[in-house]
Motif scaffolding. Structure first.
Motif, PDB file in Angstrom:
ATOM      1  N   ASN A  64       0.582  -1.342   0.066  1.00 18.49           N
ATOM      2  CA  ASN A  64      -0.025   0.114  -0.010  1.00 18.49           C
ATOM      3  C   ASN A  64       0.668   1.014  -0.272  1.00 18.49           C
ATOM      4  O   ASN A  64       0.128   1.927  -0.749  1.00 18.49           O
ATOM      5  CB  ASN A  64      -0.739   0.054   1.323  1.00 18.49           C
ATOM      6  N   ILE A  65       1.994   1.470   0.987  1.00 15.51           N
ATOM      7  CA  ILE A  65       2.835   1.995   1.012  1.00 15.51           C
ATOM      8  C   ILE A  65       3.891   2.835  -0.940  1.00 15.51           C
ATOM      9  O   ILE A  65       3.399   3.582  -1.129  1.00 15.51           O
ATOM     10  CB  ILE A  65       3.537   2.268   1.751  1.00 15.51           C
ATOM     11  N   LEU A  66       4.076   1.189  -0.888  1.00 19.44           N
ATOM     12  CA  LEU A  66       4.761   1.220  -2.433  1.00 19.44           C
ATOM     13  C   LEU A  66       3.556   2.159  -3.335  1.00 19.44           C
ATOM     14  O   LEU A  66       4.346   2.634  -4.015  1.00 19.44           O
ATOM     15  CB  LEU A  66       5.377   0.337  -2.589  1.00 19.44           C
ATOM     16  N   ASN A  67       2.454   1.711  -3.265  1.00 19.57           N
ATOM     17  CA  ASN A  67       1.059   1.952  -4.169  1.00 19.57           C
ATOM     18  C   ASN A  67       1.009   3.629  -4.490  1.00 19.57           C
ATOM     19  O   ASN A  67       1.151   4.325  -5.330  1.00 19.57           O
ATOM     20  CB  ASN A  67       0.634   1.176  -4.159  1.00 19.57           C
ATOM     21  N   GLU A  68       0.557   4.085  -3.320  1.00 25.00           N
ATOM     22  CA  GLU A  68       0.364   5.439  -3.073  1.00 25.00           C
ATOM     23  C   GLU A  68       1.804   6.802  -2.884  1.00 25.00           C
ATOM     24  O   GLU A  68       1.428   7.089  -3.867  1.00 25.00           O
ATOM     25  CB  GLU A  68      -0.132   5.768  -1.185  1.00 25.00           C
ATOM     26  N   PHE A  69       2.932   5.588  -2.942  1.00 25.92           N
ATOM     27  CA  PHE A  69       3.960   6.602  -2.686  1.00 25.92           C
ATOM     28  C   PHE A  69       5.178   6.888  -3.894  1.00 25.92           C
ATOM     29  O   PHE A  69       5.638   7.815  -3.951  1.00 25.92           O
ATOM     30  CB  PHE A  69       4.611   7.306  -1.138  1.00 25.92           C
ATOM     31  N   VAL A  70       5.208   6.115  -4.955  1.00 24.04           N
ATOM     32  CA  VAL A  70       5.666   6.221  -5.737  1.00 24.04           C
ATOM     33  C   VAL A  70       4.543   5.648  -7.035  1.00 24.04           C
ATOM     34  O   VAL A  70       4.625   6.205  -8.219  1.00 24.04           O
ATOM     35  CB  VAL A  70       6.582   4.810  -5.590  1.00 24.04           C
ATOM     36  N   HIS A  71       3.930   4.411  -7.391  1.00 24.10           N
ATOM     37  CA  HIS A  71       2.863   3.824  -8.195  1.00 24.10           C
ATOM     38  C   HIS A  71       2.400   4.734  -8.575  1.00 24.10           C
ATOM     39  O   HIS A  71       2.181   5.448  -9.893  1.00 24.10           O
ATOM     40  CB  HIS A  71       2.545   2.187  -7.793  1.00 24.10           C
ATOM     41  N   ASP A  72       1.453   5.503  -8.067  1.00 24.42           N
ATOM     42  CA  ASP A  72       0.273   6.764  -8.054  1.00 24.42           C
ATOM     43  C   ASP A  72       0.664   7.504  -8.795  1.00 24.42           C
ATOM     44  O   ASP A  72       0.378   8.775  -9.338  1.00 24.42           O
ATOM     45  CB  ASP A  72      -0.386   6.308  -7.340  1.00 24.42           C
ATOM     46  N   ILE A  73       2.315   7.853  -7.984  1.00 24.77           N
ATOM     47  CA  ILE A  73       3.017   8.839  -9.382  1.00 24.77           C
ATOM     48  C   ILE A  73       3.539   8.909  -9.615  1.00 24.77           C
ATOM     49  O   ILE A  73       2.926   9.862 -11.308  1.00 24.77           O
ATOM     50  CB  ILE A  73       4.200   9.795  -7.554  1.00 24.77           C
ATOM     51  N   VAL A  74       4.096   7.781  -9.993  1.00 26.70           N
ATOM     52  CA  VAL A  74       5.156   7.796 -11.629  1.00 26.70           C
ATOM     53  C   VAL A  74       4.326   6.674 -12.351  1.00 26.70           C
ATOM     54  O   VAL A  74       4.912   6.562 -13.797  1.00 26.70           O
ATOM     55  CB  VAL A  74       6.693   6.956 -11.073  1.00 26.70           C
ATOM     56  N   ASP A  75       3.623   6.150 -12.582  1.00 23.33           N
ATOM     57  CA  ASP A  75       2.790   4.735 -13.367  1.00 23.33           C
ATOM     58  C   ASP A  75       2.133   5.810 -14.667  1.00 23.33           C
ATOM     59  O   ASP A  75       2.301   6.784 -14.283  1.00 23.33           O
ATOM     60  CB  ASP A  75       2.259   3.973 -12.508  1.00 23.33           C
ATOM     61  N   HIS A  76       2.835   5.675 -15.751  1.00 21.74           N
ATOM     62  CA  HIS A  76       2.136   6.284 -16.647  1.00 21.74           C
ATOM     63  C   HIS A  76       2.176   7.841 -16.732  1.00 21.74           C
ATOM     64  O   HIS A  76       1.126   8.623 -17.309  1.00 21.74           O
ATOM     65  CB  HIS A  76       0.510   5.426 -16.463  1.00 21.74           C
ATOM     66  N   ALA A  77       3.007   7.768 -16.363  1.00 22.06           N
ATOM     67  CA  ALA A  77       3.120   9.577 -15.750  1.00 22.06           C
ATOM     68  C   ALA A  77       4.934   9.838 -17.096  1.00 22.06           C
ATOM     69  O   ALA A  77       5.725   8.817 -17.480  1.00 22.06           O
ATOM     70  CB  ALA A  77       3.570   9.859 -14.487  1.00 22.06           C
ATOM     71  N   PHE A  78       5.316  11.011 -17.191  1.00 22.88           N
ATOM     72  CA  PHE A  78       6.328  11.397 -17.411  1.00 22.88           C
ATOM     73  C   PHE A  78       7.389  12.320 -16.551  1.00 22.88           C
ATOM     74  O   PHE A  78       6.842  13.281 -15.461  1.00 22.88           O
ATOM     75  CB  PHE A  78       6.429  12.066 -19.073  1.00 22.88           C
TER      76      PHE A  78
END
Ligand SMILES: [Zn+2]
Length: 151
Positions: A64-78
């Motif tokens: 959950n921490i990895l998703n919120e603070f890394v994945h959800d910020i940089v996934d499908h992002a530039f």
């Protein structure tokens, strides 16, 4: 020799970047299937009957921490370096909701784990007071290329 327990968990993202000064192909806009992997060291929860008994921290909590603070910020992002004027000018043409992450460093495999470490580190804790420490963030940029930011 003191033995200790270390756990690891990762999240993957599909993320674009470029290395603006690179002498070869990395200066072009492209993306990777990044893997952000934490390494956590600490003491096992010994409190009897609690959900985390026998664990350092619940793997799903790390997820959950990895998703919120890394994945959800940089996934499908530039990810773009904030001094990369050429790219920033180009991105002005995109709608404001387009996912661009500006960072104060060149988004290389070496710089990203330091960023991700700082994103995640304050949230690595349990409610049982057991010793728990984020000791490394590994970033896999390609199957052959990894970088680590380690305590
Ligand atoms: Zn690249």
């Amino acid at each position: 020799m003191k033995l200790t327990t270390i756990i690891r968990r990762y999240v993957e993202t599909d993320t674009g970047h470029r290395v603006p000064n690179h002498k070869s192909k990395c200066r072009h806009m492209h993306g990777h299937r990044y893997r952000f992997e934490v390494e956590i060291e600490g003491d096992i929860v010994s409190e009897r009957g609690v959900s985390e008994e026998g664990m350092l921290i619940d793997f799903s909590d790390i997820s959950n921490i990895l998703n919120e603070f890394v994945h959800d910020i940089v996934d499908h992002a530039f990810i773009v370096y904030e001094q990369d004027e050429l790219l920033l000018k180009m991105f002005e043409q995109l709608p404001p909701d387009h996912r661009i992450v500006k960072v104060p460093f060149i988004p290389t495999a070496e710089n990203l784990p330091k960023w991700a470490f700082n994103q995640v580190e304050p949230h690595i804790k349990t409610s049982y007071g057991n010793r728990l420490k984020l000791i490394a963030m590994h970033v896999r940029e390609t199957p052959k290329s990894w970088a680590t930011w380690r305590v």
